[in-house]
Design an enzyme around this catalytic site. Structure first.
Site, mmCIF file in Angstrom:
data_model
loop_
_atom_site.group_PDB
_atom_site.id
_atom_site.type_symbol
_atom_site.label_atom_id
_atom_site.label_comp_id
_atom_site.label_asym_id
_atom_site.label_seq_id
_atom_site.Cartn_x
_atom_site.Cartn_y
_atom_site.Cartn_z
ATOM 1 C CG ASN A 12 -1.685 1.217 1.472
ATOM 2 O OD1 ASN A 12 -1.745 2.084 0.615
ATOM 3 N ND2 ASN A 12 -2.310 1.327 2.641
ATOM 4 C CD1 TRP A 13 3.715 1.350 -2.777
ATOM 5 C CD2 TRP A 13 3.839 2.658 -4.597
ATOM 6 N NE1 TRP A 13 4.652 0.808 -3.621
ATOM 7 C CE2 TRP A 13 4.749 1.582 -4.747
ATOM 8 C CE3 TRP A 13 3.733 3.598 -5.615
ATOM 9 C CZ2 TRP A 13 5.557 1.445 -5.886
ATOM 10 C CZ3 TRP A 13 4.526 3.464 -6.740
ATOM 11 C CH2 TRP A 13 5.446 2.396 -6.871
ATOM 12 C CE LYS A 14 0.026 3.078 4.864
ATOM 13 N NZ LYS A 14 0.247 3.142 6.289
ATOM 14 C CG HIS A 99 -5.446 1.735 5.653
ATOM 15 N ND1 HIS A 99 -5.008 2.687 6.537
ATOM 16 C CD2 HIS A 99 -4.424 0.869 5.465
ATOM 17 C CE1 HIS A 99 -3.743 2.415 6.861
ATOM 18 N NE2 HIS A 99 -3.372 1.310 6.220
ATOM 19 C CD GLU A 101 -2.475 5.334 7.084
ATOM 20 O OE1 GLU A 101 -2.486 5.364 5.842
ATOM 21 O OE2 GLU A 101 -1.533 4.873 7.756
ATOM 22 C CD GLU A 169 -2.937 -2.660 7.599
ATOM 23 O OE1 GLU A 169 -1.834 -2.844 7.104
ATOM 24 O OE2 GLU A 169 -3.642 -1.672 7.352
ATOM 25 N N GLY A 175 3.246 2.049 10.733
ATOM 26 C CA GLY A 175 4.230 3.117 10.559
ATOM 27 C C GLY A 175 5.025 3.453 11.800
ATOM 28 C CB SER A 214 5.903 -2.042 11.762
ATOM 29 O OG SER A 214 5.540 -0.708 12.085
ATOM 30 N N GLY A 235 3.111 -1.255 4.147
ATOM 31 C CA GLY A 235 3.084 0.160 3.791
ATOM 32 C C GLY A 235 4.468 0.637 3.375
ATOM 33 N N GLY A 236 5.188 1.222 4.323
ATOM 34 C CA GLY A 236 6.483 1.847 4.037
ATOM 35 C C GLY A 236 7.449 0.957 3.264
HETATM 36 P P1 PGA Z 1 3.387 0.178 7.493
HETATM 37 O O1 PGA Z 1 1.883 0.392 7.024
HETATM 38 O O2 PGA Z 1 3.888 -1.091 6.870
HETATM 39 O O3 PGA Z 1 4.132 1.392 6.985
HETATM 40 O O4 PGA Z 1 3.366 0.089 8.997
HETATM 41 C C1 PGA Z 1 1.019 -0.702 6.922
HETATM 42 C C2 PGA Z 1 -0.323 -0.284 6.403
HETATM 43 O O5 PGA Z 1 -0.864 0.724 6.854
HETATM 44 O O6 PGA Z 1 -0.886 -0.944 5.508
#
Ligand code: PGA
Length: 252
Positions: A12-14, A99, A101, A169, A175, A214, A235-236
């Site tokens: 997920n590149w957000k 998600h 977020e 998650e 993150g 993470s 994510g990251g």
């Molecule tokens: P992260 O994000 O790997 O940067 O912790 C995960 C996500 O929100 O899908």
């Protein structure tokens, strides 16, 4: 096991990545050889702007492209939104919905998430429904209750294992570099499996359950071997091909 879900590692590149970042996708596709493809599905969800160019750039590759969100309606007067139908038309195969977020930044409720997941399925795409508790909820001993409630109200009423993926998650792990222990992940994923089987009789065992929060090359091997973990939502560490493929390689 005939019934065991095929693993999926999804990125997920957000709100990250410019046009130039698409080179990372080509590097991923190159490293995603037949041997790895026989073991695991790989998916990247870039910003929606990059879905169509990513799909054409990846023509012939098994690396799938998805979206990070969609509207619950197929079209209409909804400025700034995109529909599952448009995402499908652009060549994507999956849509992440719910998600944390989105739930936090945009006040999305589980009822809305459910309608989005149903729209994704109606468009013929796979819905990745995200659930997870906050740190305060975990500390209060309410993690299962919160996740159980999110599942009950967020997953499509007639969800099928083929077109539904659940991503657990924990909000506090996203993150932050923090992850739950393998034992906590095992407990939660067992609970999610049971809950999904109850909510969707006959489908729960076949659902892919992803862990997210993470995930990186250093912890992926441990997390991915936990019972009822069928992959990761990253994510990251999905922004760079080398980081993402090091996670995928756990399935080699
Ligand atoms: P992260 O994000 O790997 O940067 O912790 C995960 C996500 O929100 O899908």
């Amino acid at each position: 096991m005939a019934n065991s879900p095929r693993p999926l590692v999804a990125g997920n590149w957000k709100m990250n990545g410019l046009k130039a970042s698409l080179v990372e996708l080509s590097a991923m596709a190159k490293a995603y050889d037949a041997a790895l493809h026989s073991k695991v599905d790989l998916l990247i969800c870039p910003p929606s702007l990059w879905i169509a160019p990513a799909v054409s750039q990846l023509a012939g590759s098994a690396l799938a492209i998805g979206a990070q969100d969609c509207h619950f309606l197929p079209q209409g007067a909804h400025t700034g939104d995109i529909s599952a139908l448009m995402i499908k038309d652009a060549g994507a195969s999956h849509v992440i919905v719910g998600h944390s977020e989105r739930r936090t930044d945009h006040g999305e409720t589980s009822a809305l998430v459910k309608s989005k997941a149903e729209a994704v399925n109606a468009a013929g795409l796979v819905a990745i429904v995200c659930v997870g508790e906050t740190q305060a909820e975990r500390q209060a001993g309410r993690a299962n209750e919160v996740v159980g409630e999110q599942l009950q109200h967020s997953i499509p009423a007639d969800g099928k294992a083929k077109t539904l993926v659940i991503a657990y998650e924990p909000v506090w792990a996203i993150g932050t570099g923090l992850t739950p222990t393998a034992a906590d992940v095992a407990d939660m994923h067992g609970f999610i499996r049971q809950t999904c089987e109850r909510l969707l009789p006959g489908q729960g065992q076949g659902l892919a359950l992803l862990y997210g929060g993470s995930v990186k090359a250093q912890n992926a091997a441990e997390l991915m071997q936990v019972a009822n973990v069928n992959g990761a939502l990253v994510g990251g560490a999905s922004l760079k091909a080398s980081d993402f493929m090091a996670i995928a390689d756990v399935y080699r």
